[in-house]
Design an enzyme around this catalytic site. Structure first.
Site, PDB file in Angstrom:
ATOM      1  N   HIS A 335       1.045  -1.154   0.058  1.00  0.00           N
ATOM      2  CA  HIS A 335       0.027   0.226   0.238  1.00  0.00           C
ATOM      3  C   HIS A 335       0.799   1.222  -0.124  1.00  0.00           C
ATOM      4  CE1 HIS A 335      -2.704   3.041   1.489  1.00  0.00           C
ATOM      5  NE2 HIS A 335      -3.873   2.632   1.242  1.00  0.00           N
ATOM      6  N   HIS A 378      -0.577   3.525  11.878  1.00  0.00           N
ATOM      7  CA  HIS A 378      -0.115   4.575  10.572  1.00  0.00           C
ATOM      8  C   HIS A 378       0.330   6.000  12.405  1.00  0.00           C
ATOM      9  CE1 HIS A 378       1.271   8.220   8.299  1.00  0.00           C
ATOM     10  NE2 HIS A 378       1.901   7.584   8.425  1.00  0.00           N
ATOM     11  N   GLU A 384      -3.682  14.903  10.423  1.00  0.00           N
ATOM     12  CA  GLU A 384      -4.309  14.128   9.811  1.00  0.00           C
ATOM     13  C   GLU A 384      -5.498  14.754  10.540  1.00  0.00           C
ATOM     14  OE1 GLU A 384      -3.955  10.319   8.270  1.00  0.00           O
ATOM     15  OE2 GLU A 384      -1.545  10.248   8.476  1.00  0.00           O
ATOM     16  N   HIS A 407      -6.734  13.249  13.205  1.00  0.00           N
ATOM     17  CA  HIS A 407      -5.911  12.182  13.922  1.00  0.00           C
ATOM     18  C   HIS A 407      -4.419  12.914  14.148  1.00  0.00           C
ATOM     19  CE1 HIS A 407      -8.356   8.484  12.185  1.00  0.00           C
ATOM     20  NE2 HIS A 407      -8.307   8.587  13.911  1.00  0.00           N
ATOM     21  N   HIS A 413      -3.234   5.277  14.163  1.00  0.00           N
ATOM     22  CA  HIS A 413      -5.082   5.427  14.092  1.00  0.00           C
ATOM     23  C   HIS A 413      -5.032   4.356  12.745  1.00  0.00           C
ATOM     24  CE1 HIS A 413      -2.496   8.173  11.855  1.00  0.00           C
ATOM     25  NE2 HIS A 413      -3.431   7.887  10.479  1.00  0.00           N
TER      26      HIS A 413
END
Length: 483
Positions: A335, A378, A384, A407, A413
């Site tokens: 990803h 993460h 974010e 976050h 998160h």
């Protein structure tokens, strides 16, 4: 540079009732023309011959118009970043009455210990309610509420993030808004917008964004003729709501560098659209509301502020259709980082680090094999703030259109328990097209502090106090004991 005209007959220009203007609007928005290209210098005139040829400030401008320059950067900024626009208008902006202070308890442009709180936990909010048009209604300016931010407009450093919910048009109230504190990036979520600016008009349905640079006057109206089916993906034909990113920086939004991606991809310059000149010559009781250092001030005028007959320059509002974003993704394994979904960015003084990014997670093909395809767990060096325009989000159950989450820097998160279980067992030998919705992220290097409105845990607030429960079902891994 492109040259275009947008004529408006004096008969259409003189409508006094909001109903009459709305009938004109329905016909005109379908045929609105735009000037395309990001970062270009444009020129546009609504009356032939209104633009001076070969100079900006002739001794006498055609038709008795006034030449007025709006600077978006310092005079001495490098040519590659220098932004300004020359306007040719019926009356210079300096003609107005004394400013009057206007209260607005829910807006904020400075974030300090006494007026905000630390966002140490994972946070999620329910959508603000859609207003119903009861009584006199609430317009876009009065419907703004600040959620979080950092820095201050006074220092020209930091950001503020707002939500809006409104059900009354600004133009029907003869009202315009000017933000002296920074650039605004508006993300409609429910309800399609007609944005009237000094330089022309923009039709901005949900699924598009609009950027209004600092100090440009504008008004936001609802376009009921274009509103989506209320049963479709969380959008409504009632009131309007959405998100606003405000950057206090003296720098402006730009396209991200593409690096090894090459010359093409992500948000293409060709798809950014700017307004053609449009003006109205209307007398009456008008109000321009200016936000400066987080406070609102009204200045009365005897004529509409939307009286720019012609203009030229590169300091201009623009819109972008998120469906035109050219998505890049892994075609082998893993990803990739969400930076590949950056639409616009404002760089900071630190090389390679953005003051703020606008990132989207649109419908796209996901084909990485042997890979956990949803966003990974993460802890970021950036804050974010996420929102959902329509549908669902591939990392969370319960994140609904119009909702938002935060976050902060270093706050863990990632996918909830249900998403983790499903993605861990998915067949990754086959590509899958994610079509469930469009989410976005305001990502900033700043620590974001919460306003009292965002931190309200009561039933009257929007804060989802049960958000952390979504990770409770994650099972702890066990390592086999060796004998």
């Amino acid at each position: 540079a492109g040259k275009s005209g947008s004529r408006l007959s004096r008969q259409s220009r003189g409508h006094d009732s909001s109903n009459s203007r709305r009938l004109v609007r329905a016909e005109e928005t379908a045929t609105m023309r735009y000037l395309r290209g990001f970062g270009n210098s444009f020129e546009s005139e609504a009356v032939d011959g209104a633009l001076p040829e070969g100079q900006n400030t002739p001794q006498r401008v055609a038709h008795g118009l006034y030449a007025e320059q709006l600077s978006g950067t310092a005079f001495t900024a490098p040519r590659s970043t220098n932004q300004r626009t020359w306007m040719y208008r019926l009356e210079p902006s300096v003609v107005h009455a004394k400013h009057r202070k206007r209260p607005h308890a829910r807006l904020q442009a400075k974030f300090e210990e006494h007026n905000s709180s630390v966002a140490i936990d994972q946070l999620r909010w329910r959508p603000p309610p859609l207003l119903s048009g009861a009584n006199e209604g609430t317009d876009w300016v009065d419907g703004l509420v600040t959620m979080c931010g950092s820095g201050s407009a006074e220092e020209k450093d930091g950001v503020a993030i707002h939500l809006y919910s409104f059900d009354a048009d600004m133009t029907s109230r003869n009202r315009a808004f000017v933000n002296a504190d920074g650039d605004l990036l508006i993300v409609p979520q429910s309800g399609d917008l007609l944005v009237t600016t000094e330089l022309g008009r923009l039709s901005v349905p949900a699924g598009e964004i609009v950027v209004i640079p600092r100090n440009i006057a504008f008004a936001v109206d609802h376009q009921p003729e274009l509103a989506a089916d209320p049963a479709a993906n969380g959008r409504s034909s009632g009131g309007c709501r959405g998100y606003v990113l405000e950057s206090f920086s003296s720098a402006h939004f730009r396209l991200p560098d593409l690096g090894p991606i090459g010359a093409n991809g992500l948000a293409e310059p060709r798809d950014f659209e700017h307004p053609c000149a449009w003006f109205e010559d209307r007398a009456g009781e008008f109000t321009v509301t200016t936000k400066m250092l987080g406070e609102l001030f009204d200045r009365p005028r005897a004529h509409s502020v939307f009286d720019v007959v012609a203009w030229r320059g590169n300091y201009v509002p623009y819109k972008f259709d998120l469906a035109k974003f050219v998505t890049v993704n892994s075609v082998s394994v893993d990803h990739l980082d969400p930076s590949i979904f950056t639409v616009l960015t404002i760089p900071s003084s630190e090389p390679g680090v953005a003051s703020v990014d606008f990132v989207i997670f649109p419908p796209r093909w996901m084909c990485a094999e042997h890979t956990f395809r949803p966003p990974y767990y993460h802890r970021n060096c950036m804050s974010e703030f996420m929102g959902l325009i329509d549908g669902g989000y591939d990392a969370k159950v319960g994140f609904v259109p119009g909702g938002s989450s935060l976050h902060g820097i270093g706050v863990p998160h990632g996918p909830d328990a249900a998403t983790f279980e499903a993605a861990s067992c998915a067949d990754t030998s086959k590509p899958v097209k994610f079509t469930a919705g469009t989410a976005f992220m305001f990502e900033t290097r700043c620590h974001l502090r919460l306003t009292a409105f965002a931190a309200d845990e009561s039933e009257a607030g929007l804060l989802d106090t049960a958000y952390a429960e979504c990770w409770k079902g994650l099972r702890r891994a066990t390592i086999p004991v060796r004998e």
